[in-house]
Design a protein around this motif. Structure first.
Motif, short mmCIF file in Angstrom:
data_model
loop_
_atom_site.label_atom_id
_atom_site.label_comp_id
_atom_site.label_asym_id
_atom_site.label_seq_id
_atom_site.Cartn_x
_atom_site.Cartn_y
_atom_site.Cartn_z
N THR A 299 0.85 -1.19 0.00
CA THR A 299 0.00 0.00 0.00
C THR A 299 0.89 1.24 0.00
OG1 THR A 299 -0.22 -0.24 2.42
CG2 THR A 299 -2.04 -1.03 1.08
N PHE A 300 0.40 2.28 -0.67
CA PHE A 300 1.25 3.44 -0.95
C PHE A 300 0.47 4.73 -0.77
CE2 PHE A 300 3.00 6.37 -4.32
CZ PHE A 300 4.23 6.61 -3.73
N CYS A 301 1.09 5.71 -0.11
CA CYS A 301 0.47 7.01 0.09
C CYS A 301 1.48 8.11 -0.24
CB CYS A 301 0.00 7.16 1.54
SG CYS A 301 -0.73 8.77 1.91
N ALA A 302 1.03 9.09 -1.02
CA ALA A 302 1.91 10.21 -1.39
C ALA A 302 1.04 11.41 -1.74
CB ALA A 302 2.79 9.82 -2.57
N PRO A 303 1.59 12.61 -1.62
CA PRO A 303 0.84 13.80 -2.03
C PRO A 303 0.71 13.85 -3.55
CG PRO A 303 3.06 14.40 -1.39
CD PRO A 303 2.90 12.95 -1.05
N PRO A 304 -0.26 14.61 -4.08
CA PRO A 304 -0.44 14.71 -5.53
C PRO A 304 0.83 15.14 -6.27
CG PRO A 304 -2.37 15.59 -4.43
CD PRO A 304 -1.36 15.28 -3.35
N THR A 305 1.66 15.96 -5.64
CA THR A 305 2.91 16.39 -6.30
C THR A 305 3.76 15.19 -6.70
OG1 THR A 305 2.94 18.47 -5.07
CG2 THR A 305 5.02 17.74 -6.01
N VAL A 306 3.85 14.18 -5.82
CA VAL A 306 4.63 12.98 -6.12
C VAL A 306 4.02 12.24 -7.32
CG1 VAL A 306 5.21 10.67 -5.28
CG2 VAL A 306 5.61 12.67 -3.83
N TYR A 307 2.70 12.11 -7.32
CA TYR A 307 2.06 11.44 -8.45
C TYR A 307 2.27 12.21 -9.75
CZ TYR A 307 -0.32 8.15 -5.31
OH TYR A 307 -0.58 7.15 -4.40
N ARG A 308 2.34 13.54 -9.67
CA ARG A 308 2.61 14.33 -10.88
C ARG A 308 3.96 13.95 -11.48
NH1 ARG A 308 -0.28 18.74 -8.35
NH2 ARG A 308 1.60 19.66 -7.46
N TYR A 309 4.93 13.69 -10.61
CA TYR A 309 6.25 13.26 -11.10
C TYR A 309 6.20 11.81 -11.61
CZ TYR A 309 8.73 17.42 -9.46
OH TYR A 309 9.18 18.70 -9.30
N LEU A 310 5.43 10.97 -10.91
CA LEU A 310 5.36 9.56 -11.30
C LEU A 310 4.75 9.39 -12.69
CD1 LEU A 310 4.30 7.76 -7.98
CD2 LEU A 310 6.59 7.98 -8.97
N VAL A 311 3.72 10.17 -13.01
CA VAL A 311 3.07 9.98 -14.32
C VAL A 311 3.91 10.55 -15.45
CG1 VAL A 311 0.75 9.92 -13.35
CG2 VAL A 311 1.70 12.12 -14.12
N ARG A 312 4.97 11.28 -15.11
CA ARG A 312 5.91 11.75 -16.14
C ARG A 312 7.06 10.76 -16.31
NH1 ARG A 312 5.29 17.34 -17.37
NH2 ARG A 312 3.66 18.31 -16.12
N THR A 313 6.99 9.62 -15.59
CA THR A 313 8.00 8.57 -15.65
C THR A 313 7.44 7.39 -16.43
OG1 THR A 313 8.76 9.24 -13.44
CG2 THR A 313 9.48 7.09 -14.22
N ASP A 314 8.30 6.64 -17.07
CA ASP A 314 7.86 5.44 -17.79
C ASP A 314 7.64 4.32 -16.77
OD1 ASP A 314 7.33 3.34 -19.43
OD2 ASP A 314 9.22 3.41 -20.55
N LEU A 315 6.41 4.21 -16.28
CA LEU A 315 6.09 3.24 -15.24
C LEU A 315 6.15 1.80 -15.74
CD1 LEU A 315 3.15 5.04 -13.37
CD2 LEU A 315 5.60 5.08 -12.86
N SER A 316 6.13 1.61 -17.04
CA SER A 316 6.17 0.25 -17.59
C SER A 316 7.51 -0.44 -17.32
CB SER A 316 5.90 0.28 -19.10
OG SER A 316 6.95 0.96 -19.78
N LYS A 317 8.51 0.34 -16.92
CA LYS A 317 9.83 -0.23 -16.63
C LYS A 317 9.87 -0.92 -15.26
CE LYS A 317 12.53 3.14 -19.30
NZ LYS A 317 13.59 4.20 -19.19
N TYR A 318 8.83 -0.75 -14.46
CA TYR A 318 8.84 -1.25 -13.08
C TYR A 318 7.70 -2.23 -12.84
CZ TYR A 318 11.72 2.93 -12.84
OH TYR A 318 12.67 3.89 -13.08
N ASP A 319 8.00 -3.25 -12.06
CA ASP A 319 6.98 -4.23 -11.67
C ASP A 319 6.29 -3.72 -10.40
OD1 ASP A 319 5.39 -6.34 -10.99
OD2 ASP A 319 7.01 -7.77 -10.66
N LEU A 320 5.11 -3.19 -10.57
CA LEU A 320 4.36 -2.63 -9.43
C LEU A 320 3.20 -3.55 -9.03
CD1 LEU A 320 4.20 1.11 -10.61
CD2 LEU A 320 5.95 -0.01 -9.20
N SER A 321 3.30 -4.81 -9.39
CA SER A 321 2.19 -5.74 -9.17
C SER A 321 1.89 -6.00 -7.69
CB SER A 321 2.47 -7.07 -9.88
OG SER A 321 3.67 -7.65 -9.38
N SER A 322 2.87 -5.71 -6.82
CA SER A 322 2.64 -5.92 -5.38
C SER A 322 1.68 -4.88 -4.81
CB SER A 322 3.97 -5.87 -4.61
OG SER A 322 4.56 -4.58 -4.72
#
Length: 558
Positions: A299-322
């Protein structure tokens, strides 16, 4: 194994918001003390249960069981009492995300002393103000060279501080004053510490935690929480963050901020999940994503600012299935960010709302379908309302003040008042109501939509404009990194809308771009919300905790 149900008065359907809201109530035992009644109890009944997985800034992992956490907190309690720290004394902790923060904090709870967490971004003037305002007896700091120097510069004017303790990691600091070495004293201290009795024992009404708010104007306020406060975070952890028994929860928060208490300790441990702590020096999306992948964060918690940076990253490079659940709070969430994250991961974000003074007040809870940009519905255990200037409940779509009604004593999780400011405390709790100072409106389905701080509302030609609504439109533009919307004086409208914009890296601030953005916003929002001025800047003025100081922008525009 967890202890959550021991502190709930009723049984209810854990996946039905309406049933939870109707039946939820905290059962508060006499003389509750989180350190003894949760941590030491785990140490006795489930000694090998993992409490924390800590990763250093050098990427070295260390696991802590509840048995270790209990024994380490006893060592710290013995060390602190040897320095004369007793019930009621205030101790400042400037420890970033160092593992020592947790046993030291628990030790302070065991002694009955008042913990005052602080960020390592403080300068000498900030430290001086805080030590005198909170009557700090002892400072425990990590050995960052700049920080040690700032602490020492503040000491001549810090009237109550008796000792300085340094938690060394890289021997970076070169102190000019006498500091006690934490590690050597910790290692020679006993792992046994007897719970105090009589007047030395803690009472529910005693103060255990004092936080300085990051205030967007004026000096920070001192928010005080008593020993029942951790129980209020059952709602935060279980019904908003949806932590999993024996799971691994990560909240992006430094220990100097109240958000650490929301996501790095109380509710999580009561509800049986382990906490993941990454002692990063600065936020780097790739580094955090690697940690989530490597250690199987659930489980993960972060402010919207962090998510703004995350969606500018290529998330397909990481296994986030957990990851099973992702939540956000700290500022209003932009729907564009929500939709992009969902598109990239298939996971919905569950927004929440609360303050340093409270636990979670509103959120997207089990059985609810989140609406992008809405902070959800009132939290279980809280009678939250939106009211007009006369105190009457607002109709759907009508903007009003967010208040908390209660009968007699404030509900578990709500603060005990502002330290040494009775006038401000009385104002906050006027007429048996807690006034949050925030504004919002609800829709026909009862979902709440954040508008802003009372002082941030823009009043133009009879309209009340939420800065966030206009900022959300700007945020959709691909060349906008950050935006702050404020009101500027206008002789015809009273106030006009101004946007202060930080552009993405490599974008040049041209007149053509300014006109493009004006047209972009005009096509997407009502005419009375259209900005009349756009100013490009390199950065926005912010508080130490990262909140935009719109008041500073307004003052500069006078």
């Amino acid at each position: 194994m967890n202890f959550m149900k021991d502190y709930l008065q009723n049984d209810f359907d854990m996946n039905d918001y309406e049933d939870i809201k109707k039946k939820f109530a905290i059962k508060v035992p006499e003389n509750f003390n989180f350190a003894y009644d949760i941590v030491d109890r785990y140490a006795k009944l489930a000694p090998q249960k993992q409490a924390m997985l800590w990763v250093s800034k050098k990427d070295e992992a260390r696991h802590f069981t509840f048995k270790e956490m209990s024994e380490n907190s006893n060592r710290c309690a013995n060390f602190l009492t040897s320095l004369g720290i007793k019930k009621g004394d205030a101790v400042m902790l400037i420890l970033r995300r160092r593992w020592e923060f947790w046993p030291i904090l628990l030790a302070l709870h065991k002694i009955g002393a008042v913990a005052v967490p602080a960020t390592n971004q403080l300068l000498a003037k900030d430290i001086e103000y805080r030590t005198n305002a909170a009557e700090i007896k002892l400072i425990i700091s990590v050995d960052e060279n700049h920080l040690i120097k700032e602490v020492e510069k503040a000491m001549p004017a810090s009237k109550t501080v008796r000792n300085l303790v340094m938690v060394k990691e890289d021997n970076e600091a070169e102190p000019s004053m006498e500091w006690i070495d934490f590690k050597s004293e910790f290692e020679k201290s006993s792992t046994e510490f007897e719970r105090p009795s009589g007047e030395a024992n803690t009472q529910n009404s005693d103060i255990m935690l004092r936080y300085f708010t990051s205030g967007t104007s004026g000096y920070p306020k001192m928010v005080q929480h008593n020993f029942t406060y951790p129980l209020g975070h059952i709602t935060t952890a279980k019904f908003w963050q949806n932590v999993i028994d024996d799971g691994l929860h990560l909240s992006i928060a430094e220990t100097g901020w109240a958000k650490a208490m929301w996501g790095k300790l109380y509710g999580q441990w009561i509800c049986g999940t382990s906490i993941f702590v990454y002692d990063m020096m600065s936020f780097k999306p790739a580094a955090v994503l690697r940690q989530i992948e490597k250690h199987k964060v659930t489980t993960f918690c972060a402010p919207p600012t962090v998510y703004r940076y995350l969606v500018r990253t290529d998330l397909s490079k990481y296994d986030l299935s957990s990851l099973k659940y992702c939540v956000t709070a700290g500022e209003a969430l932009n729907a564009e960010v929500y939709n992009k994250f969902y598109e990239m991961t298939g996971m919905k974000m569950f927004e929440g709302y609360g303050q340093t003074e409270t636990t979670i007040l509103a959120g997207n809870f089990p059985g609810m379908e989140p609406k992008p940009g809405s902070m959800g519905k009132p939290a279980p255990g809280y009678n939250l309302e939106i009211v007009d200037s006369e105190g009457k409940k607002c109709s759907p779509g009508e903007t009003g003040s967010i208040i908390l009604r209660f009968d007699g004593t404030p509900p578990t999780g709500v603060f005990s008042g502002y330290y040494k400011d009775e006038e401000l405390t009385q104002k906050a709790f006027k007429n048996g109501i807690y006034h949050t100072g925030d504004t919002a409106y609800s829709d026909e389905d009862g979902y709440i939509w954040f508008v802003g701080r009372d002082d941030d509302l823009i009043k133009s030609t009879g309209y009340r404009i939420s800065p966030f609504e206009v900022e959300s439109v700007f945020q959709q533009h691909p060349k906008v990194l950050e935006c702050a919307v404020t009101g500027i004086p206008d002789k015809h409208r009273g106030q006009a809308v101004k946007a202060t914009v930080v552009l993405t890296k490599g974008t040049e601030p041209t007149e053509e771009l300014r006109l493009e953005m004006l047209n972009f916003v005009k096509e997407r929002t009502a005419s009375y919300k259209h900005p009349r001025v756009i100013e490009f800047v390199d950065e926005l003025p912010k508080t130490i905790s990262g909140k935009i100081r719109r008041v500073e922008i307004r003052e500069n525009d006078k």
